[in-house]
Design a protein around this motif. Structure first.
Motif, mmCIF file in Angstrom:
data_model
loop_
_atom_site.group_PDB
_atom_site.id
_atom_site.type_symbol
_atom_site.label_atom_id
_atom_site.label_comp_id
_atom_site.label_asym_id
_atom_site.label_seq_id
_atom_site.Cartn_x
_atom_site.Cartn_y
_atom_site.Cartn_z
ATOM 1 N N PHE A 414 -8.742 -2.223 9.512
ATOM 2 C CA PHE A 414 -8.669 -2.591 8.255
ATOM 3 C C PHE A 414 -9.749 -1.958 7.339
ATOM 4 C CE2 PHE A 414 -10.062 -5.164 4.647
ATOM 5 C CZ PHE A 414 -8.619 -5.634 3.970
ATOM 6 N N ASN A 415 -9.248 -1.480 6.128
ATOM 7 C CA ASN A 415 -10.338 -1.121 5.004
ATOM 8 C C ASN A 415 -9.694 -1.364 3.893
ATOM 9 O OD1 ASN A 415 -13.015 -0.329 4.071
ATOM 10 N ND2 ASN A 415 -11.875 1.752 3.571
ATOM 11 N N ALA A 416 -10.621 -1.670 2.799
ATOM 12 C CA ALA A 416 -10.166 -1.933 1.323
ATOM 13 C C ALA A 416 -11.059 -1.181 0.492
ATOM 14 C CB ALA A 416 -9.845 -3.175 0.907
ATOM 15 N N THR A 417 -10.442 -0.779 -0.610
ATOM 16 C CA THR A 417 -11.198 0.134 -1.622
ATOM 17 C C THR A 417 -11.247 -0.610 -3.090
ATOM 18 O OG1 THR A 417 -9.479 1.574 -2.127
ATOM 19 C CG2 THR A 417 -11.000 2.354 -0.332
ATOM 20 N N GLY A 418 -12.165 0.019 -3.838
ATOM 21 C CA GLY A 418 -11.983 -0.158 -5.262
ATOM 22 C C GLY A 418 -12.585 -1.922 -5.549
ATOM 23 N N GLU A 419 -11.992 -2.321 -6.478
ATOM 24 C CA GLU A 419 -12.233 -3.498 -6.954
ATOM 25 C C GLU A 419 -11.627 -4.848 -6.318
ATOM 26 O OE1 GLU A 419 -9.060 -4.446 -10.381
ATOM 27 O OE2 GLU A 419 -10.315 -2.581 -10.778
ATOM 28 N N ARG A 420 -10.694 -4.291 -4.939
ATOM 29 C CA ARG A 420 -9.804 -5.282 -4.539
ATOM 30 C C ARG A 420 -10.636 -6.226 -3.582
ATOM 31 N NH1 ARG A 420 -7.460 -0.208 -4.619
ATOM 32 N NH2 ARG A 420 -5.438 -0.334 -5.673
ATOM 33 N N ASP A 421 -10.278 -7.630 -3.687
ATOM 34 C CA ASP A 421 -10.673 -8.598 -2.922
ATOM 35 C C ASP A 421 -10.541 -8.782 -1.649
ATOM 36 O OD1 ASP A 421 -11.820 -11.103 -1.986
ATOM 37 O OD2 ASP A 421 -11.012 -11.962 -4.086
ATOM 38 N N SER A 422 -11.354 -7.832 -0.775
ATOM 39 C CA SER A 422 -10.908 -8.068 0.511
ATOM 40 C C SER A 422 -10.820 -9.302 1.183
ATOM 41 C CB SER A 422 -11.958 -7.174 1.419
ATOM 42 O OG SER A 422 -12.264 -5.885 0.801
ATOM 43 N N ALA A 423 -11.911 -10.274 0.945
ATOM 44 C CA ALA A 423 -11.451 -11.657 1.429
ATOM 45 C C ALA A 423 -10.579 -12.166 1.549
ATOM 46 C CB ALA A 423 -12.809 -12.368 0.896
ATOM 47 N N VAL A 424 -9.693 -12.024 0.216
ATOM 48 C CA VAL A 424 -8.485 -12.617 0.038
ATOM 49 C C VAL A 424 -7.248 -12.171 0.851
ATOM 50 C CG1 VAL A 424 -6.438 -13.067 -1.627
ATOM 51 C CG2 VAL A 424 -8.786 -13.436 -2.194
ATOM 52 N N LEU A 425 -7.408 -10.503 1.042
ATOM 53 C CA LEU A 425 -6.608 -9.868 1.879
ATOM 54 C C LEU A 425 -6.643 -10.208 3.507
ATOM 55 C CD1 LEU A 425 -6.707 -6.257 0.319
ATOM 56 C CD2 LEU A 425 -5.135 -8.211 -0.174
ATOM 57 N N LEU A 426 -8.122 -10.322 4.040
ATOM 58 C CA LEU A 426 -8.280 -10.583 5.389
ATOM 59 C C LEU A 426 -7.837 -12.056 5.624
ATOM 60 C CD1 LEU A 426 -11.792 -8.991 5.560
ATOM 61 C CD2 LEU A 426 -9.507 -8.121 6.742
ATOM 62 N N LYS A 427 -7.922 -12.980 4.688
ATOM 63 C CA LYS A 427 -7.528 -14.235 4.940
ATOM 64 C C LYS A 427 -6.098 -14.339 5.244
ATOM 65 C CE LYS A 427 -7.811 -18.901 3.322
ATOM 66 N NZ LYS A 427 -8.328 -20.065 2.045
ATOM 67 N N HIS A 552 -1.061 -3.222 20.543
ATOM 68 C CA HIS A 552 -0.548 -3.074 19.432
ATOM 69 C C HIS A 552 -1.409 -2.988 18.197
ATOM 70 C CE1 HIS A 552 3.560 -4.811 20.889
ATOM 71 N NE2 HIS A 552 3.298 -3.855 21.085
ATOM 72 N N ILE A 553 -1.305 -2.232 17.154
ATOM 73 C CA ILE A 553 -2.568 -1.880 16.256
ATOM 74 C C ILE A 553 -1.744 -1.883 14.756
ATOM 75 C CG2 ILE A 553 -4.299 -0.348 15.343
ATOM 76 C CD1 ILE A 553 -3.920 1.093 17.847
ATOM 77 N N LEU A 554 -2.358 -3.136 13.963
ATOM 78 C CA LEU A 554 -1.974 -3.032 12.441
ATOM 79 C C LEU A 554 -2.908 -2.247 11.692
ATOM 80 C CD1 LEU A 554 -0.227 -3.776 10.173
ATOM 81 C CD2 LEU A 554 -1.514 -5.773 10.215
ATOM 82 N N ILE A 555 -2.442 -1.257 10.919
ATOM 83 C CA ILE A 555 -3.495 -0.593 10.307
ATOM 84 C C ILE A 555 -2.920 -0.682 8.775
ATOM 85 C CG2 ILE A 555 -4.210 1.792 9.379
ATOM 86 C CD1 ILE A 555 -2.691 1.698 12.542
ATOM 87 N N ALA A 556 -4.022 -1.414 8.133
ATOM 88 C CA ALA A 556 -3.546 -1.992 6.627
ATOM 89 C C ALA A 556 -4.612 -2.251 5.696
ATOM 90 C CB ALA A 556 -2.782 -3.383 6.718
ATOM 91 N N GLY A 557 -4.575 -2.322 4.395
ATOM 92 C CA GLY A 557 -5.659 -2.535 3.449
ATOM 93 C C GLY A 557 -5.771 -1.450 2.599
#
Length: 575
Positions: A414-427, A552-557
């Protein structure tokens, strides 16, 4: 965006030599360095990598950044500036009328909608242009002719045509050059006109009203895919404000279609349509289309693609009506009582049915199986798109697990960029029950060379790594594991500290993939890809990965993270 951690490969040219003098090499310790934004003249014999390196200077061009700051308080200046750059490049907004454009915006699914639409119309034999963003591996992916990224030779030729004209006129315009996305938009228009496409499918970059693609005056039809909260610093922090921006692509008398939207968004879209005198229609459910072949089959996985496919059917059908039956325009261009009314479904032609089934759009609900390792790639980066991603992954991964010969290890990258709320996505990802959560920045590799298509000089390495460590802490909190004092990057001699086995942070995509796959993917085990010196204690913690029958690998964010992974997994995409 992606960042290359090594020296940029450049061929022998005057410009390349100049860049070397400016210390263009980028390393782990020095990537925060900003190279000179001095632009290069148009020199005969410039090659592809020279073009990409020059394009990258527009990411940090001082005058372009000053423009952005000035335009934030006066957004209407954005289109005015774009028209000026277009004219300096030798184009006019009137010429764009000849591209027979389909213009599409939305928060989620606009790229997929464009992909479905382009595939359908290409299946009819039309010569298509398709402009989208971002790119996954090479910038040429953004500008496609007949579904394929334009070749390096064609990109290079047209790049210097446009760049040369802008460079020659900059002194008369205060030294200004268009920023990265503006330049690529102008380049796409130039390519489509020169290559004489029958139509151009244009995906909006951000928003709609003030997006630089909105210099289009007379599209043939417009579309709005699913709306949600994203890019709030630019578009606003409510669904109504975002819908106002998206509705900015409506044009008088030009048919527009939207998928079903939240009621507050729909009210705003209807209002925008009324103001503009644009006939707006809501698409039916995909199940409402009657086809002789039974339920329509889609080339893109995921339940959420069904609304995108319905929108694509309406866009392509309306375009075909105008092209083939200009005296019987469909739907009616009268705005009376149409704003937000559901449009009737129709019986898709065999060509439309085949187009939907044949559509490919890498990095979105994509599954790649490499022996014992299966990659599930999805660039989901908003709350709604991540919800869709989780639904798709749990369903698809379960099918793969049922066919496995033994235990399966699940890993999140996982990775997230910019202003996105990573905590919400990870939850949202917690219910997937991963054995490991791995975090890394959008850096392709720390040692091996890579091309310049994936460089971003607007974000420092320090910021990216800090974001990864923040993401790791969020994951621990969501899983009730408390704070993670003393965590560290898992490469020897790293300055960042050691942590629990269930989460790991790596400094680049390649090191993360090599640890996760444990030599079980021959593509990553290629001798050309150097193994990084990972600590023995960390390698020991990978025992569950080595013992599992499959990984199995999920790549997202982040689409840029997905692009970096694809660069390593699909070597043909980097050529």
């Amino acid at each position: 965006m992606m960042v290359c951690m090594s020296s940029v490969w450049q061929r022998g040219s005057v410009f390349a030599a100049g860049l070397r003098k400016q210390d263009w090499a980028c390393s782990l310790a020095g990537l925060s360095h900003r190279y000179s934004t001095k632009t290069a003249p148009q020199i005969p014999g410039m090659e592809y990598q020279d073009a990409i390196c020059t394009l990258n200077t527009l990411q940090t061009n001082a005058s372009a950044l000053e423009q952005v700051r000035r335009e934030r308080s006066h957004p209407q200046l954005q289109l005015q500036a774009m028209r000026g750059f277009l004219e300096r490049a030798g184009l006019t907004v009137e010429e764009l009328d000849h591209l027979n454009i389909i213009h599409v915006t939305g928060t989620k699914g606009k790229g997929s909608t464009c992909a479905f639409t382009e595939q359908i119309l290409r299946s009819y034999g039309f010569r298509t242009g398709f402009y989208s963003s971002p790119h996954l591996v090479q910038v040429r992916e953004r500008i496609r002719i007949n579904g394929q990224p334009i070749g390096k030779e064609l990109f290079t030729k047209y790049f210097w045509h446009v760049y040369g004209r802008l460079d020659e006129t900059k002194d008369a315009h205060g030294g200004t050059m268009p920023a990265y996305f503006r330049f690529l938009t102008i380049l796409a228009f130039h390519v489509f006109l020169q290559e004489k496409v029958d139509l151009a499918v244009i995906e909006v970059g951000i928003g709609g009203a003030y997006d630089c693609t909105n210099i289009i005056r007379r599209p043939w039809v417009c579309g709005i895919s699913s709306l949600g909260i994203d890019h709030t610093q630019i578009l606003g922090d409510t669904i109504e404000k975002i819908a106002w921006q998206k509705g900015g692509i409506f044009k008088p008398g030009v048919p527009a279609f939207t998928v079903k939207q939240p009621e507050d968004a729909m009210v705003m879209l209807r209002s925008r349509a009324d103001e503009t005198r644009c006939p707006l229609w809501v698409c039916p459910e995909l199940e409402d289309y009657q086809a002789d072949c039974g339920p329509l089959r889609l080339g893109l996985a995921g339940q959420h693609q069904r609304s995108n496919a319905s929108l694509a059917l309406q866009l392509s059908h309306t375009w075909l009506q105008k092209r083939c039956l200009p005296d019987k325009s469909f739907p009616s261009t009268s705005v009376e009582n149409t704003a937000g009314r559901q449009v009737a479904s129709f019986k898709p032609s065999p060509i439309m049915i085949k187009g939907l089934a044949d559509t490919e759009w890498p990095g979105r609900n994509q599954t790649l199986k490499h022996g014992a390792v299966t990659y599930f790639l999805d660039g989901a980066h908003t709350m709604r798109s991540m919800q869709a991603c989780v639904h798709w992954f749990r369903e698809t991964a379960a099918k793969h697990e049922r066919n496995s010969s033994g235990p399966v290890a699940r890993v999140l990258l996982f990775n997230a960029t910019g202003e996105r709320d990573s905590a919400v996505l990870l939850k949202l990802l917690v219910p997937c029950h991963f054995d490991f959560a791995v975090f890394c920045p959008n850096i392709t590799e720390a040692i091996a060379s890579c091309n310049a298509d994936q460089q971003n000089f607007n974000v420092s390495v320090e910021n990216m790594l800090t974001r990864c460590l923040d993401n790791e802490r969020s994951w621990h909190l969501h899983n009730g594991m408390g704070n993670t004092k003393g965590t560290q990057l898992l490469i020897e001699d790293s300055l960042v500290p050691e942590k629990k086995a269930d989460t790991l942070v790596f400094p680049c995509i390649l090191s993360a993939l090599q640890w996760i796959t444990q030599g079980r993917d021959s593509v990553l085990a290629d001798s050309a890809k150097r193994d990084l010196p990972i600590k023995p204690s960390i390698m020991a913690k990978a025992a569950p990965l080595r013992d599992a029958a499959e990984i199995h690998i999920l790549i997202a964010g982040s689409l840029h993270l997905v692009g970096g992974v694809l660069k390593h997994l699909d070597t043909a995409s980097s050529k």
